[in-house]
Enzyme design. Structure first.
Site, PDB file in Angstrom:
ATOM      1  N   CYS A 141       0.843  -1.188   0.027  1.00 21.86           N
ATOM      2  CA  CYS A 141       0.092   0.059   0.023  1.00 21.86           C
ATOM      3  C   CYS A 141       0.929   1.228  -0.058  1.00 21.86           C
ATOM      4  CB  CYS A 141      -0.804  -0.124   1.339  1.00 21.86           C
ATOM      5  SG  CYS A 141      -0.089  -0.127   2.805  1.00 21.86           S
ATOM      6  N   ALA A 196      -4.506  -2.455   9.923  1.00 19.84           N
ATOM      7  CA  ALA A 196      -3.413  -3.221   9.584  1.00 19.84           C
ATOM      8  C   ALA A 196      -3.859  -4.833   9.934  1.00 19.84           C
ATOM      9  CB  ALA A 196      -2.133  -2.875  10.427  1.00 19.84           C
ATOM     10  N   GLY A 197      -3.857  -5.513   9.258  1.00 20.71           N
ATOM     11  CA  GLY A 197      -4.228  -6.959   9.124  1.00 20.71           C
ATOM     12  C   GLY A 197      -3.263  -7.655   9.738  1.00 20.71           C
ATOM     13  N   GLY A 206      -1.775 -10.542   8.432  1.00 21.69           N
ATOM     14  CA  GLY A 206      -0.693 -10.630   7.698  1.00 21.69           C
ATOM     15  C   GLY A 206       0.371  -9.596   7.571  1.00 21.69           C
ATOM     16  N   THR A 207       0.004  -8.343   7.763  1.00 24.68           N
ATOM     17  CA  THR A 207       0.988  -7.068   7.810  1.00 24.68           C
ATOM     18  C   THR A 207       1.612  -7.153   9.210  1.00 24.68           C
ATOM     19  OG1 THR A 207      -0.706  -5.906   6.566  1.00 24.68           O
ATOM     20  CG2 THR A 207       1.014  -4.579   7.575  1.00 24.68           C
ATOM     21  N   ARG A 208       1.043  -7.355  10.290  1.00 22.81           N
ATOM     22  CA  ARG A 208       1.600  -7.493  11.346  1.00 22.81           C
ATOM     23  C   ARG A 208       2.709  -8.401  11.719  1.00 22.81           C
ATOM     24  NH1 ARG A 208      -1.015  -4.507  15.362  1.00 22.81           N
ATOM     25  NH2 ARG A 208      -2.688  -3.120  14.551  1.00 22.81           N
ATOM     26  N   ALA A 209       2.453  -9.794  11.161  1.00 18.90           N
ATOM     27  CA  ALA A 209       3.239 -10.801  11.380  1.00 18.90           C
ATOM     28  C   ALA A 209       4.384 -10.701  10.371  1.00 18.90           C
ATOM     29  CB  ALA A 209       2.591 -11.908  11.194  1.00 18.90           C
ATOM     30  N   ASN A 210       4.296 -10.118   9.387  1.00 18.94           N
ATOM     31  CA  ASN A 210       5.530  -9.953   8.515  1.00 18.94           C
ATOM     32  C   ASN A 210       5.881  -8.384   7.942  1.00 18.94           C
ATOM     33  OD1 ASN A 210       6.283 -12.497   7.612  1.00 18.94           O
ATOM     34  ND2 ASN A 210       4.224 -12.755   7.185  1.00 18.94           N
ATOM     35  N   ASN A 238      -5.024   2.392   2.915  1.00 19.21           N
ATOM     36  CA  ASN A 238      -4.152   1.627   2.712  1.00 19.21           C
ATOM     37  C   ASN A 238      -4.803   0.397   2.078  1.00 19.21           C
ATOM     38  OD1 ASN A 238      -5.220   1.393   5.405  1.00 19.21           O
ATOM     39  ND2 ASN A 238      -3.909  -0.211   5.538  1.00 19.21           N
TER      40      ASN A 238
END
Lengths: 338, 293
Positions: free
Chosen positions: B126, B158-159, B161-165, B269
């Site tokens: 994004c 921020a989902g 997926g974004t948070r974990a990586n 985003n």
């Protein structure tokens, strides 16, 4: 039973903000060597915003931080080196590089509500054999229950210690007390506390934290940290000795480091002036200080107005771009009103 | 005019937002939605809206390969590897919204034209979609030595997926700033802000050019033109202030208000990614129709 408190000296990281990230290899080596001789257990070295912080957003480092870390590692035989890393700024690659150089402790920092972005970094640090610290910044912005929930996440990722970080120097002693107490009740790992002296409460808050059971404490020698600096390390050691609390640090030697070496690096003595006071009062990230001063000058507005507005907008650590944005906006309003 | 058939893999926030956007397209017809969690809101919505639904992800397409011509992958970097293989086998064009980046990076107003026949394209991040057009616009006038972007998004948008990586965001964006934006060196920073009500997505572009006497008028003009181009497919994209010039440094503040389709307007985003994806698919579709005719 005698209490023991383990100190991390942050002047070579947090202090980087106060001198515009201008540390040289020579300065870092000299200070780290002297801190090592004074038996300081941990010394943190990186850009003020942690690994990878060198940027237009926060200020470029004069010296590559890996060179600074290398210099510090090369002169210590007692002290262990620590690095700070903010996920979103620094990366696992940076962490691996630091570990390779000989860094023993990784402090992974997130905003107090965003602990879940630290999982990969804490786990990686663990796998690299490093001691790991979860660093919950701007702790004054979340209620106690939220802080506990986020600290538990970091504990579950494998952190050995979780710090309550008062990045804005905004917490009051009773607020520190209730936070440490809550974490002590809910977590099995070490609790740490990192203060800023913007409201002249760094020492009082640190003692409150220790009384409630915090055992890991940050200090910056001669208050060389962002804003009005942190808990002044040499003063803290003296106070703790008076209280019968051991740190293993040689007080006289530390006083000498402060007086003979660090004082010469400071651009001006660390005092609580109207800008750093406003940081604590508004609850704004301490490293905004010099950026707000510059923006105030450039746009012809009062730096306090900028900081208060940033506090109102609930800006978090790292959002230095908002300073210029708000300053530009305030100057426009001034023209319209004037 | 007949529409080109498209399918979505993944039924999380991005997949669901794509569903709503594709329903409005004049050149694309969403026929098929592929997921793995039948109970998810996205799958329920797809069934309710009458799309063909596969509950075994892209593998369902092996039986009905003629259902779609173009695919959107809104799953994860890991899942994309398999999805990309199947798509290739079936000869479908793939628009990848995950951080996998198997195919070349695409930022529509910068390099879409060069990839109309590419079988797998990646939409960067994004932050990349929001800022790389600006870096490219500056680079057209003054050579960009270094570009750095700071993306600030609301915590709520921020989902997992974004948070974990989160490193994937910084690393992928930095690379695309160089490869697509044209900067010699790129850097990206992402910040999550939990303020309530949630803040709009904000992006800041800092650029250093190799000229101390920047042609401010030309640079500003190039930026304004680019903003209009992005606005043509992301209506909520705007400059917060005029570009700020200081010696060889240029700073641009952006704000992206989402269309408010699946997630609220603060999630600019999400919106800029799905809007860019639809834009890419539409250009692919138009190109197909021209080529076939």
């Amino acid at each position: 039973m005698e209490k023991e408190i383990i100190i991390t000296e942050v002047a070579l990281r947090d202090g980087s903000h106060a001198i515009g990230h201008q540390y040289t290899v020579d300065q870092v080596a000299t200070i780290a060597k002297a801190l090592n001789e004074a038996k300081v257990p941990y010394i943190e070295v990186t850009h003020g915003d942690g690994l990878g912080g060198s940027s237009l957003q926060y200020g470029f480092s004069k010296t590559d931080e890996m060179k600074l870390i290398e210099a510090a590692v090369s002169v210590v035989d007692f002290s262990k080196l620590a690095v700070l890393l903010l996920p979103g700024i620094g990366t696992i690659e940076n962490l691996k590089e630091a570990s390779k150089i000989g860094v023993k402790m990784a402090r992974i920092a997130t905003h107090v509500t965003e602990a879940d972005i630290s999982k990969q970094h804490i786990e990686t640090a663990k796998n690299l054999g490093m001691e790991t610290v979860g660093f919950l910044m701007m702790s004054h912005m979340a209620p106690v229950e939220k802080l506990v929930e986020q600290a538990k996440l970091m504990e579950s990722y494998g952190a050995d210690t979780v710090y309550i970080v008062d990045s804005a120097g905004a917490l009051l002693p009773n607020e520190v007390r209730e936070r440490v107490k809550a974490l002590k009740n809910e977590l099995a790992i070490n609790i740490g506390f990192h203060a800023h002296n913007n409201l002249s409460l760094a020492m009082g808050n640190t003692l409150a934290a220790i009384e409630e059971g915090a055992t890991r404490i940050d200090g910056s020698i001669r208050c060389l940290g962002a804003g009005a600096g942190n808990t002044q390390t040499e003063v803290l050691i003296a106070v703790l000795e008076r209280m019968g609390i051991k740190t293993g640090i040689d007080l006289y030697k530390l006083m000498d480091v402060s007086e003979d070496i660090v004082s010469k690096i400071l651009l001006e003595p660390q005092i609580i002036n109207r800008d750093s006071l406003t940081l604590g009062y508004a609850g704004v990230y301490s490293s905004f200080l010099l950026h707000a001063k510059r923006a105030a000058q450039r746009f012809g507005v009062d730096s306090r107005d900028i900081l208060m507005e940033l506090g109102k907008r609930k800006v978090v650590g790292g959002q230095e771009d908002m300073i210029v944005d708000v300053a530009a906006e305030l100057s426009k309003e001034k023209i319209t009103i004037g | 005019m007949s529409k080109v058939k498209v399918g979505i893999i993944g039924t999380g926030n991005i997949g669901s937002d794509l569903m709503m956007k594709l329903a409005r397209s004049e050149v694309l017809e969403l026929t098929t939605v592929m997921g793995v969690d039948p109970s998810s809101r996205g799958m329920q919505r797809a069934k309710r809206d009458g799309y063909q639904v596969f509950e075994n992800g892209i593998d369902g397409l092996l039986q009905y390969p003629n259902s779609v011509d173009i695919l959107f992958d809104a799953t994860s970097a890991n899942a994309h590897i398999h999805n990309a293989q199947v798509a290739k086998k079936l000869g479908k064009q793939m628009i990848d919204l995950t951080p996998a980046a198997i195919g070349p990076f695409i930022v529509p107003p910068v390099n879409l034209g060069a990839h109309l026949d590419t079988d797998n394209v990646n939409l960067v991040t994004c932050g990349g979609q929001a800022t790389i057009p600006i870096i490219h616009a500056i680079n057209k006038v003054e050579c960009v030595e270094y570009a750095e972007i700071v993306a600030t998004i609301s915590s709520k948008s921020a989902g997992p997926g974004t948070r974990a990586n989160i490193d994937e965001f910084t690393e992928t964006t930095a690379k695309a700033i160089e490869v697509v934006g044209g900067a010699k060196k790129g850097k990206a920073i992402i910040i999550l802000n939990p303020a309530e009500p949630p803040i709009m997505m904000r992006d800041t572009v800092h650029a250093i050019v190799n000229n101390n006497q920047v042609n401010q008028e030309l640079v500003a003009d190039s930026i304004y033109k680019m903003v209009e181009k992005v606005q043509s497919y992301v209506p909520g994209y705007k400059l917060r202030t005029e570009p700020i010039f200081e010696d060889n440094k240029i700073t641009v503040f952006l704000e992206i208000e989402g269309a408010g389709h699946y997630l609220p307007k603060y999630a600019g985003n999400l919106d800029i990614m799905t809007s860019a994806a639809v834009k890419v698919a539409e250009e692919f579709a138009k190109h197909r129709m021209e080529t076939i005719v």
